[in-house]
Design a protein around this motif. Sequence first.
Motif, PDB file in Angstrom:
ATOM      1  N   UNK A  99       0.804  -1.220   0.000  1.00  0.00           N
ATOM      2  CA  UNK A  99       0.000   0.000   0.000  1.00  0.00           C
ATOM      3  C   UNK A  99       0.835   1.267   0.000  1.00  0.00           C
ATOM      4  N   UNK A 100       0.151   2.402   0.174  1.00  0.00           N
ATOM      5  CA  UNK A 100       0.841   3.691   0.134  1.00  0.00           C
ATOM      6  C   UNK A 100       1.581   4.004   1.433  1.00  0.00           C
ATOM      7  N   UNK A 101       1.197   3.340   2.525  1.00  0.00           N
ATOM      8  CA  UNK A 101       1.820   3.621   3.815  1.00  0.00           C
ATOM      9  C   UNK A 101       1.755   2.396   4.720  1.00  0.00           C
ATOM     10  N   UNK A 102       2.743   2.287   5.605  1.00  0.00           N
ATOM     11  CA  UNK A 102       2.727   1.244   6.636  1.00  0.00           C
ATOM     12  C   UNK A 102       2.579   1.869   8.020  1.00  0.00           C
ATOM     13  N   UNK A 103       2.301   3.165   8.065  1.00  0.00           N
ATOM     14  CA  UNK A 103       2.252   3.880   9.341  1.00  0.00           C
ATOM     15  C   UNK A 103       1.255   3.261  10.326  1.00  0.00           C
ATOM     16  N   UNK A 104       0.100   2.854   9.850  1.00  0.00           N
ATOM     17  CA  UNK A 104      -0.922   2.322  10.749  1.00  0.00           C
ATOM     18  C   UNK A 104      -0.497   0.991  11.376  1.00  0.00           C
ATOM     19  N   UNK A 105       0.508   0.341  10.820  1.00  0.00           N
ATOM     20  CA  UNK A 105       0.976  -0.940  11.347  1.00  0.00           C
ATOM     21  C   UNK A 105       1.628  -0.768  12.720  1.00  0.00           C
ATOM     22  N   UNK A 106       1.950   0.478  13.085  1.00  0.00           N
ATOM     23  CA  UNK A 106       2.502   0.721  14.418  1.00  0.00           C
ATOM     24  C   UNK A 106       1.567   0.192  15.500  1.00  0.00           C
ATOM     25  N   UNK A 107       0.289   0.063  15.169  1.00  0.00           N
ATOM     26  CA  UNK A 107      -0.685  -0.485  16.124  1.00  0.00           C
ATOM     27  C   UNK A 107      -0.547  -1.999  16.283  1.00  0.00           C
ATOM     28  N   UNK A 108       0.177  -2.653  15.352  1.00  0.00           N
ATOM     29  CA  UNK A 108       0.242  -4.116  15.342  1.00  0.00           C
ATOM     30  C   UNK A 108       1.667  -4.678  15.418  1.00  0.00           C
ATOM     31  N   UNK A 161      13.161  -0.876  13.921  1.00  0.00           N
ATOM     32  CA  UNK A 161      14.230  -0.350  13.069  1.00  0.00           C
ATOM     33  C   UNK A 161      14.242   1.182  13.076  1.00  0.00           C
ATOM     34  N   UNK A 162      13.334   1.782  13.862  1.00  0.00           N
ATOM     35  CA  UNK A 162      13.289   3.241  13.957  1.00  0.00           C
ATOM     36  C   UNK A 162      12.853   3.923  12.680  1.00  0.00           C
ATOM     37  N   UNK A 163      11.980   3.291  11.906  1.00  0.00           N
ATOM     38  CA  UNK A 163      11.524   3.845  10.635  1.00  0.00           C
ATOM     39  C   UNK A 163      10.768   5.148  10.851  1.00  0.00           C
ATOM     40  N   UNK A 164      11.083   6.151  10.039  1.00  0.00           N
ATOM     41  CA  UNK A 164      10.357   7.424  10.081  1.00  0.00           C
ATOM     42  C   UNK A 164       9.674   7.730   8.756  1.00  0.00           C
ATOM     43  N   UNK A 165      10.124   7.118   7.673  1.00  0.00           N
ATOM     44  CA  UNK A 165       9.460   7.234   6.367  1.00  0.00           C
ATOM     45  C   UNK A 165       8.583   6.003   6.208  1.00  0.00           C
ATOM     46  N   UNK A 166       7.286   6.187   6.345  1.00  0.00           N
ATOM     47  CA  UNK A 166       6.356   5.068   6.345  1.00  0.00           C
ATOM     48  C   UNK A 166       5.762   4.774   4.964  1.00  0.00           C
ATOM     49  N   UNK A 167       6.347   5.331   3.914  1.00  0.00           N
ATOM     50  CA  UNK A 167       5.844   5.092   2.558  1.00  0.00           C
ATOM     51  C   UNK A 167       5.972   3.623   2.194  1.00  0.00           C
ATOM     52  N   UNK A 168       4.873   3.055   1.678  1.00  0.00           N
ATOM     53  CA  UNK A 168       4.909   1.693   1.177  1.00  0.00           C
ATOM     54  C   UNK A 168       5.296   1.691  -0.294  1.00  0.00           C
ATOM     55  N   UNK A 169       5.072   0.562  -0.941  1.00  0.00           N
ATOM     56  CA  UNK A 169       5.400   0.449  -2.365  1.00  0.00           C
ATOM     57  C   UNK A 169       4.443   1.256  -3.238  1.00  0.00           C
ATOM     58  N   UNK A 170       3.246   1.518  -2.736  1.00  0.00           N
ATOM     59  CA  UNK A 170       2.284   2.296  -3.516  1.00  0.00           C
ATOM     60  C   UNK A 170       1.764   1.555  -4.737  1.00  0.00           C
ATOM     61  N   UNK A 171       1.641   0.238  -4.649  1.00  0.00           N
ATOM     62  CA  UNK A 171       1.143  -0.543  -5.781  1.00  0.00           C
ATOM     63  C   UNK A 171      -0.362  -0.384  -5.959  1.00  0.00           C
TER      64      UNK A 171
END
Length: 195
Positions: free
Chosen positions: A126-135, A140-150
């Motif tokens: 998807x466009x972002x993985x930011x919401x996965x922080x809930x799961x 790895x300390x990721x700050x850019x949550x951009x996904x592949x955007x497929x």
Amino acid sequence: MKNKLIFTSYGLTTKEGQKLIGKELGSYELEDKKIFLFHEPHYYTESILVMACVNLGFKEENIILSGHQMSNQEVLECDIYYCGEGNTFEKLSILRERGLDSIIKEGFKTGNKIYIGCSAGATIAGVSVEEVKDFDKNNVGMTDFSGLGLFDGIIIPHYTKKELKRYISNSYGIKDKYKSVLSVSNEKSLVMEVS
């Protein structure tokens, strides 16, 4: 030319995942198709993944493992990209470190590709993985949550439609943030065609 996205909550390392993915790939002649398997070597799943692909109908010489590919061009030329389970942030971080995120996106520009995303692999598409922080733990300390955007949206694996509805109602502004918020339950697959 259209590309196909196949999402499941379980991947080729499980019987459930093999069954769901096999059902979705059943109409394809797989013996001449090349598949790229992205996995994390420390999970020791290579032999299981290869055997699952052979059982689906792929020739062993057409199975490219992420730790063994000879070149990025070899990945680019694959017909099918597979990204399985694990920690979403770790998987995306490794994809980026190796430049595989760009290669998969570039491959999709040519059309007629299939992306199989299972659990973390589904979310990464998807466009972002930011919401996965809930799961998942962002270890790895990721700050850019951009996904592949497929596709233009996000996906939450392991959630039924009812559970997704409850998650959305408890997550302020999530519907305004993304064009679509989808889920894939443990028992089903979700298939999309995208340009």
